[in-house]
Design an enzyme around this catalytic site. Structure first.
Site, PDB file in Angstrom:
ATOM      1  CG  ASP A  78      41.822  36.981  -0.444  1.00  0.00           C
ATOM      2  OD1 ASP A  78      42.230  38.017   0.587  1.00  0.00           O
ATOM      3  OD2 ASP A  78      42.682  36.149  -0.511  1.00  0.00           O
ATOM      4  CE  LYS A 121      45.199  34.940   2.206  1.00  0.00           C
ATOM      5  NZ  LYS A 121      43.843  35.121   1.261  1.00  0.00           N
ATOM      6  CB  SER A 467      40.850  32.155  -5.628  1.00  0.00           C
ATOM      7  OG  SER A 467      39.509  32.079  -4.869  1.00  0.00           O
TER       8      SER A 467
END
EC number: 4.2.1.9
Length: 553
Positions: A78, A121, A467
């Site tokens: 990310d 993820k 985040s």
């Protein structure tokens, strides 16, 4: 065993021939076939070290009496995907990973799985697959990164010393040389980012629920302990296959509640709300969004973890780790089964000493409530999520003037040009699961708020997400999202917005008649992405309050 389908009987001559063509000898045909789902990539530090762990998992599987087969899965960082088109793909990869694990395990009739994961993820995607398949599985998270070290004992971390440092440089607070020092020291080696961001929070919750071995959630990526855990996990999966211990026997409602309590006690990432809802959905466990808030009101925050606090994952590990947190929570933790035999309370009791400067007792919490709160109101009729552990006391209640942006990029440009001032509420919309598509993380604008010194005077609300490194008065997961006609899409510049975290309210201070008139003229914008995987994803993904899962309809 499941693998008998492809190894036993004369009808399976072609199947055995292909396996032998892969190097599998006849003597292994009656052994448990163990898939090692690895998300190795040399693109990102959280996954670079997995080649080493793969070797130890394989050794463990063979020592336990099984035969290991590797197959690969994507790993998206990310941090690298942040702030550009790539972030649209991050959350959707969770669904891809779950589908890919399911596909390989079913196509090749694997008896059990070792799920080697680490970053944001990938871990929830693998847990979703485990719950969906309900065949024996064990998770190995590759471990957190060490904190960066500088002169005079200074510790560096990824979010504080990159995203926030960038804004401090823009504001003239630090020099270009100081910014470069941050860049060079923020990520000293392999592992997931050092604080209690999404990857590390999910690793901790995986251990809490009993799907990985003790200390797997906190053992550093560079540690020999992580190698030993990998080996032991390889051995253990064969035993799980032999005893038919499957994920749904572990992933009970009580196990999810334990995970939520540990999450709340540590002040973990708000992304865990999405992921636990999605995993529970696959496990057939009813877990309403409101559960997080009910438990938050009775679960104190016991640790002050980076990014909002001073402690890093390395500190938590030596302070007692996950079992130490459960020990401090006492009777608030329910006694649930783990895949390695011990119950959660037995694990907690096995911890002799807890460093209470890191993991405080219930009698001396960091905050009286847990780290995550769920808000409702006319902006978020179906809920919104805030990481209240990262919000200053001053901003727990706030009223401000709306500044509306229909994308992250527009909001970021306004921030960097000095257009956002004290008293504003930044509204970023059309960034939800469907509208984004992909429900991008708003780390760049939230870090900019903190770096520009606006964290105590400006709030940010969005139908996107944040985040795990986000701190400050940032409310996300607003449901329904703007692209579905949610009220966040009706806010206009100059409207007054009220935030009251203790009361769990997020309100637009505009008459209902005015909102109805705006709704009558609202027109859904065209899709931002009209082809490829994301276009298909946008059509089948659900709202954030149900975990942003994809459906068959």
């Amino acid at each position: 065993m499941r693998s008998d389908t492809i190894t036993q009987g004369f009808e399976r001559t072609p199947h055995r021939a292909l396996l032998k063509g892969s190097g599998v000898p006849q003597s292994q045909m009656d052994k448990p076939f163990i898939g090692v789902a690895t998300s190795f990539t040399d693109l990102i530090p959280g996954h670079v070290g997995m080649r080493d762990l793969e070797r130890f998992i394989e050794k463990g599987v063979h020592t336990g009496g099984g035969h290991a087969f590797f197959f690969g899965l994507p790993g998206v960082c990310d941090g690298i995907a942040m702030g550009h088109k790539g972030m649209h793909y991050s959350l959707p990869t969770r669904e891809l990973i779950a589908d890919m694990v399911e596909s390989v395990a079913e196509a090749h009739r694997l008896d059990g799985l070792v799920l080697l994961t680490n970053c944001d993820k990938i871990t929830p995607g693998m847990l979703m697959a485990a719950a969906r398949l309900d065949i024996p599985c064990i998770v190995v998270t590759a471990g957190p990164m060490m904190s960066g070290r500088g002169q005079e004992g200074r510790k560096f971390s990824f979010v504080t010393d990159t995203f926030e440092a960038m804004a401090r440089y823009k504001a003239g607070v630090i020099s270009e040389r100081e910014l470069m020092v941050c860049e060079e020291n923020a990520c000293p080696g392999i592992g997931s980012c050092q604080g209690l961001f999404t990857a590390n929070t999910m690793a901790i919750l995986t251990e809490t629920m009993g799907m990985s071995l003790p200390r797997c959630g906190t053992a550093l990526a560079v540690s020999a302990l992580k190698r030993r855990i990998a080996f032991a996990s390889g051995e253990k999966i064969v035993e799980l296959v032999q005893n038919n211990i499957t994920p749904r026997s572990i992933l009970t409602r009580e196990a999810f509640e334990n995970a939520i309590r540990v999450d709340l006690a540590l002040g973990g990432s708000s992304n865990t709300v999405l992921h636990l809802l999605a995993i529970a959905n696959e496990a057939g466990v009813e877990l309403p969004l409101e559960t997080f808030d009910i438990l938050a009101k009775e679960t104190p925050q016991l640790a002050s973890m980076n990014p909002a606090g001073e402690h890093f994952m390395e500190d938590l590990d030596v302070a007692g780790g996950v079992s130490g947190v459960m020990k401090q929570l006492g009777d608030k933790i329910k006694d649930t089964q783990t895949l390695f035999g011990l119950t959660t309370r037995q694990l907690a009791a096995s911890v002799e000493n807890v460093d209470e400067t890191v993991i405080r007792p219930l009698t001396n919490p960091v905050k009286k409530e847990g780290g995550i709160a769920v808000l409702f109101g006319n902006i978020a009729p179906k809920g919104a999520v805030v990481k209240q552990s990262g919000v200053s006391d001053k901003m727990m209640k706030f009223e401000g003037t709306a500044r509306c942006f229909d994308s992250e990029e527009l909001a970021m440009a306004a921030l960097m040009e000095g257009e956002i001032v004290a008293g504003n509420v930044v509204v970023i919309r059309y960034e939800g699961p469907k509208g984004g598509p992909g429900m991008r993380e708003m780390l760049a604008p939230t870090a900019a708020l903190m770096g520009l010194g606006l964290g105590d005077s400006v709030a940010l609300i969005t139908d996107g997400r944040f985040s795990g490194g986000t701190r400050g008065p940032c409310i996300g997961h607003i449901s329904p999202e703007a692209a579905q006609g949610g009220p966040i899409g009706l806010i206009q510049d100059g409207d007054r917005i009220s935030l009251d975290i203790p009361a769990r309210r997020l309100e637009l201070l505009v008459d209902e008649a005015v909102l109805q008139a705006r709704a009558a003229t609202w027109v859904a914008p065209p899709p931002k992405i009209a082809k490829g995987w994301l276009a298909r994803y946008a059509k089948v993904v659900t709202s954030a309050h149900t975990g942003a899962v994809t459906t068959a309809e």
